[in-house]
Write a protein that holds these residues in place. Sequence first.
Motif, PDB file in Angstrom:
ATOM      1  N   VAL A 188       4.030   8.702   5.687  1.00 58.31           N
ATOM      2  CA  VAL A 188       3.960   8.021   4.391  1.00 58.31           C
ATOM      3  C   VAL A 188       3.249   8.868   3.338  1.00 58.31           C
ATOM      4  O   VAL A 188       2.830   8.360   2.300  1.00 58.31           O
ATOM      5  CB  VAL A 188       3.257   6.646   4.514  1.00 58.31           C
ATOM      6  N   ALA A 189       3.121  10.165   3.589  1.00 58.42           N
ATOM      7  CA  ALA A 189       2.394  11.038   2.665  1.00 58.42           C
ATOM      8  C   ALA A 189       3.227  11.446   1.465  1.00 58.42           C
ATOM      9  O   ALA A 189       2.687  11.937   0.468  1.00 58.42           O
ATOM     10  CB  ALA A 189       1.898  12.279   3.399  1.00 58.42           C
ATOM     11  N   LYS A 203       0.803  -1.221   0.000  1.00 51.60           N
ATOM     12  CA  LYS A 203       0.000   0.000   0.000  1.00 51.60           C
ATOM     13  C   LYS A 203       0.837   1.273   0.000  1.00 51.60           C
ATOM     14  O   LYS A 203       0.536   2.222  -0.713  1.00 51.60           O
ATOM     15  CB  LYS A 203      -0.927   0.012   1.225  1.00 51.60           C
ATOM     16  N   CYS A 204       1.870   1.314   0.819  1.00 55.67           N
ATOM     17  CA  CYS A 204       2.652   2.540   0.981  1.00 55.67           C
ATOM     18  C   CYS A 204       4.129   2.339   0.688  1.00 55.67           C
ATOM     19  O   CYS A 204       4.930   3.227   0.951  1.00 55.67           O
ATOM     20  CB  CYS A 204       2.488   3.070   2.407  1.00 55.67           C
ATOM     21  N   LYS A 253      -8.187   3.927  -0.173  1.00 58.94           N
ATOM     22  CA  LYS A 253      -8.794   5.221  -0.496  1.00 58.94           C
ATOM     23  C   LYS A 253      -7.745   6.314  -0.668  1.00 58.94           C
ATOM     24  O   LYS A 253      -8.056   7.402  -1.156  1.00 58.94           O
ATOM     25  CB  LYS A 253      -9.767   5.636   0.617  1.00 58.94           C
ATOM     26  N   GLY A 254      -6.524   6.031  -0.245  1.00 62.00           N
ATOM     27  CA  GLY A 254      -5.445   6.997  -0.388  1.00 62.00           C
ATOM     28  C   GLY A 254      -5.156   7.807   0.845  1.00 62.00           C
ATOM     29  O   GLY A 254      -4.299   8.709   0.804  1.00 62.00           O
ATOM     30  N   ASN A 290      -7.122  -1.931   5.227  1.00 58.24           N
ATOM     31  CA  ASN A 290      -6.848  -2.017   3.787  1.00 58.24           C
ATOM     32  C   ASN A 290      -7.782  -1.118   2.989  1.00 58.24           C
ATOM     33  O   ASN A 290      -7.362  -0.492   2.006  1.00 58.24           O
ATOM     34  CB  ASN A 290      -6.981  -3.465   3.318  1.00 58.24           C
ATOM     35  N   LYS A 291      -9.036  -1.030   3.409  1.00 56.90           N
ATOM     36  CA  LYS A 291     -10.007  -0.184   2.718  1.00 56.90           C
ATOM     37  C   LYS A 291      -9.625   1.289   2.822  1.00 56.90           C
ATOM     38  O   LYS A 291      -9.688   2.042   1.835  1.00 56.90           O
ATOM     39  CB  LYS A 291     -11.404  -0.407   3.302  1.00 56.90           C
ATOM     40  N   VAL A 292      -9.212   1.710   4.014  1.00 60.71           N
ATOM     41  CA  VAL A 292      -8.845   3.113   4.231  1.00 60.71           C
ATOM     42  C   VAL A 292      -7.569   3.458   3.453  1.00 60.71           C
ATOM     43  O   VAL A 292      -7.481   4.521   2.827  1.00 60.71           O
ATOM     44  CB  VAL A 292      -8.663   3.391   5.740  1.00 60.71           C
TER      45      VAL A 292
END
Length: 349
Positions: free
Chosen positions: A326-327, A115-116, A319-320, A314-316
């Motif tokens: 991690v931004a 994800k990140c 969504k990004g 995982n859902k959140v």
Amino acid sequence: MDKDFRITLLPGDGVGASLVDGAIAVLNAIERKFGHDFHMTVKPFGGSAIDLSGVPLPDETVEACKQSDGILIGAVGGKRWQSLPPHARPEKALHALYSALGLYAGLYHTSTGGKCSPLKPAVSRRGIDIMLVKDLLGGLNSGEQGYRDGVLGQEAYDTDVYAISEIERIAKVAFELATTRGKTVTDVTKSDTMSTSRLWRATVDRVAKSYPAVSLKHENVANFITSVTLAPNAYDVVLASDATGDIVAGALSGIVGSAGLLPACAIGGANTVGVYGNAQRLAENPVGIILSAAWLLSSLGLQTESDAIENAVNKVLAKGLRTVDVADGKKYVNCELMSEEIVFAIINS
């Protein structure tokens, strides 16, 4: 059927309170959705305990932990206590707690790697699933340390010490885990220069004979760090001593994107209570401790509830939404809002 569980919360210091608050909010959501009652009690730990009682791990905290079904830990240490002598610093609470509870195996799971992760998409999209098994009680934690006069003047020393029995028990944890996963253990050492690493490697070789279905390979820590960042998909269970394991954990944090994303737990024998969370986390990111809370619920037999938390995380992330660590310079949310979004995803799943 409603189920009652006792969970001791150790927020610790710094961002620890915010992290634990996020985990509490998630556990409250699980309570409402599944009809449980988590009796959660906050106890002093680390620097905050020093401020209250003069010691990093009060007896009352140890007793509460021993009576718990699970323990969630936030973060420990900070600049405020750096002037204290080494034996009295907040970080000493960790080893003291693990020793009091008989917890000798630290597990770190890279469950959010895709994800990140800052790795190339061609690598990260294949999925990163590495379980680090790190010793907690032996090595530099148990050897002599201090200051003395040497040939060149004052010097400091830390002694790396391992008994064969300590190596055997942590190796067995790694091999047992591997039998339920990819059936591969990578043993990471510094056997080219260290006697303890050579004993470690020989002992692991002997333990491996009891697990013929599991493949074992040895790697020097320097080579491992390079290889795991280039091809993390090639690794399954990674075994390491306390000192080497800290280096490996740092590399895994970079691979997934942040230490704040890395769920962790400390376990021991069959009748010991586990400690869940990464107490050395610096980032104000609640994902790691929330996933650690999911791990705790799984250990209590609440797999459906654990899956609900992981699915919400995982859902959140899909969504990004990102916290600052991690931004990557883009818009981010704070720890509280990230936790709220995960709670919302649980309630509305």
